[in-house]
Design an enzyme around this catalytic site. Structure first.
Site, short mmCIF file in Angstrom:
data_model
loop_
_atom_site.label_atom_id
_atom_site.label_comp_id
_atom_site.label_asym_id
_atom_site.label_seq_id
_atom_site.Cartn_x
_atom_site.Cartn_y
_atom_site.Cartn_z
N CYS A 134 0.84 -1.20 0.00
CA CYS A 134 0.00 0.00 0.00
C CYS A 134 0.87 1.25 0.00
O CYS A 134 1.44 1.60 1.03
CB CYS A 134 -0.92 -0.02 1.23
SG CYS A 134 -1.88 1.49 1.42
N CYS A 137 -0.41 4.15 2.22
CA CYS A 137 -0.16 3.96 3.66
C CYS A 137 1.31 4.21 4.01
O CYS A 137 1.61 4.76 5.06
CB CYS A 137 -0.50 2.53 4.09
SG CYS A 137 -1.99 1.84 3.38
N ASP A 138 2.22 3.79 3.14
CA ASP A 138 3.62 3.68 3.57
C ASP A 138 4.62 4.57 2.81
O ASP A 138 5.79 4.62 3.19
CB ASP A 138 4.09 2.22 3.42
CG ASP A 138 3.29 1.29 4.33
OD1 ASP A 138 2.81 1.77 5.36
OD2 ASP A 138 3.15 0.10 4.00
#
Ligand code: NAP
Length: 308
Positions: A134, A137-138
């Site tokens: 993701c 997200c990261d």
């Protein structure tokens, strides 16, 4: 007496939320059950530029929030719960979770799909320690660092472009010599100076003691092995349907995608499927939302016709 809903939707991604909107607008007593977070896969997407009417800075998270609020405004009830068993053959369908039993006249399965693992050595061991599925997200963890992206489809290229906002360099590793992604995405990627490509190659192994340090890459044509020093590796090699719960109960294809007719009926009466869980040719937010609208409308017609 136990409460019997007109419609229970399993899954709170775009297909489920759109099913909810249409079901509740038709005055069906509707419950949507989601085990994790609303929005499903689109919450991992930073920019939704191909959903008609997308506003500026339309992220997957804010679009799904708006979809959920809209469905709630029309009366959809929501439950955070995980269904562990289903009995869908009777007129009244029974869904069991670890803590509850739910009953409904119709069921819409909108459980979607999960990111697939690429299958190289140490992929699981270094997940969350340099290996991610993701970018939204990261990506931030890799500001000014070097990352790799595995895959050549729309997900891989969309996320590679997104990662260039953070990373110093993004190396796309693809198993063929041509991308599967849409041409407009390809153009953007080929013109982005931060993106490099390694063609005809697969990742064989991730190396790192505590965190990812390098990838071992094999050229499929020459057999040559090389090592690439990276701080992060984002894997986007497709998705697997979340359909284990329905195995042996609803007809699926060999990959586990549920078969429906064009009105979203499965082969069990009163049970419908919508979104990425279906066998279909185009899995997008717009096709998931459209499936949801059709499934709810067909479910309403089913209740009317059968007077249940
Ligand atoms: P996808 O289209 O199935 O592409 C998967 C990619 O990973 C392909 O390039 C495939 O290579 C490669 N691959 C598969 N298994 C691999 C393995 N074990 N090791 C290395 N590479 C592997 O999946 P996706 O990109 O996630 O897209 C899924 C669906 O969502 C598609 O319908 C897509 O259009 C849609 N989507 C759309 C957007 C958008 O419109 N912006 C964004 C994301 C996703 P080959 O090409 O050789 O098969």
């Amino acid at each position: 007496m136990e409460h019997i809903y007109d419609c229970i939707i399993i899954g709170g991604g775009p297909a489920g939320l759109s099913s909810g909107l249409y079901a509740a607008r038709s005055k069906m007593d509707t419950l949507l059950i989601e085990r994790t977070k609303y929005g499903g896969q689109i919450t991992t997407t930073d920019e939704l530029e191909n959903y008609p009417g997308s506003i500026e800075n339309c992220t997957g998270t804010n679009l799904s929030e708006r979809m959920k609020n809209q469905a709630a405004d029309f009366g959809v009830k929501f439950a955070k719960d995980e269904i562990v068993d289903v009995d869908m053959d009777g007129v009244i369908k029974v869904l069991k979770s670890k803590k509850d039993i739910y009953r409904a006249r119709t069921i819409i399965i909108a459980t979607g799909a999960n990111p697939r693992l690429s299958g190289f050595k140490n992929e699981r061991e270094l997940r969350g320690r340099g290996i991610s599925y993701c970018a939204t997200c990261d990506a931030d963890f890799f500001t000014d660092l070097d990352v790799a992206v595995i895959g050549g489809g729309d997900s891989a290229i969309t996320e590679a472009i997104y990662l260039t906002k953070f990373a110093e360099s993004v190396t796309v590793i693809h198993r063929r010599d041509a991308l599967r992604a849409t041409k407009s995405l390809q153009d953007k990627a080929f013109h982005n100076s931060k993106i490099k490509f390694i063609w005809n190659s697969t990742v064989e192994e991730a190396v790192g003691k505590e965190i990812l340090e390098q990838l071992v890459i094999k050229n499929k044509i020459t057999g040559e092995i090389r090592k690439l020093k990276v701080d992060g590796c984002f894997v986007f090699v497709g998705y697997d349907p979340i359909s284990q719960l329905f195995k042996g109960k609803v007809t699926m294809d060999e990959k586990g995608y549920i078969l429906t007719d064009e009105d979203m009926r499965t082969d069990i009466s009163g049970v419908f499927a919508a979104g990425d869980i279906r066998k279909k040719s185009l899995r997008q937010v717009i096709t998931a939302a459209a499936d949801g609208a059709i499934a709810a409308t067909t479910a309403e017609g089913y209740i009317e016709k059968n007077k249940i």
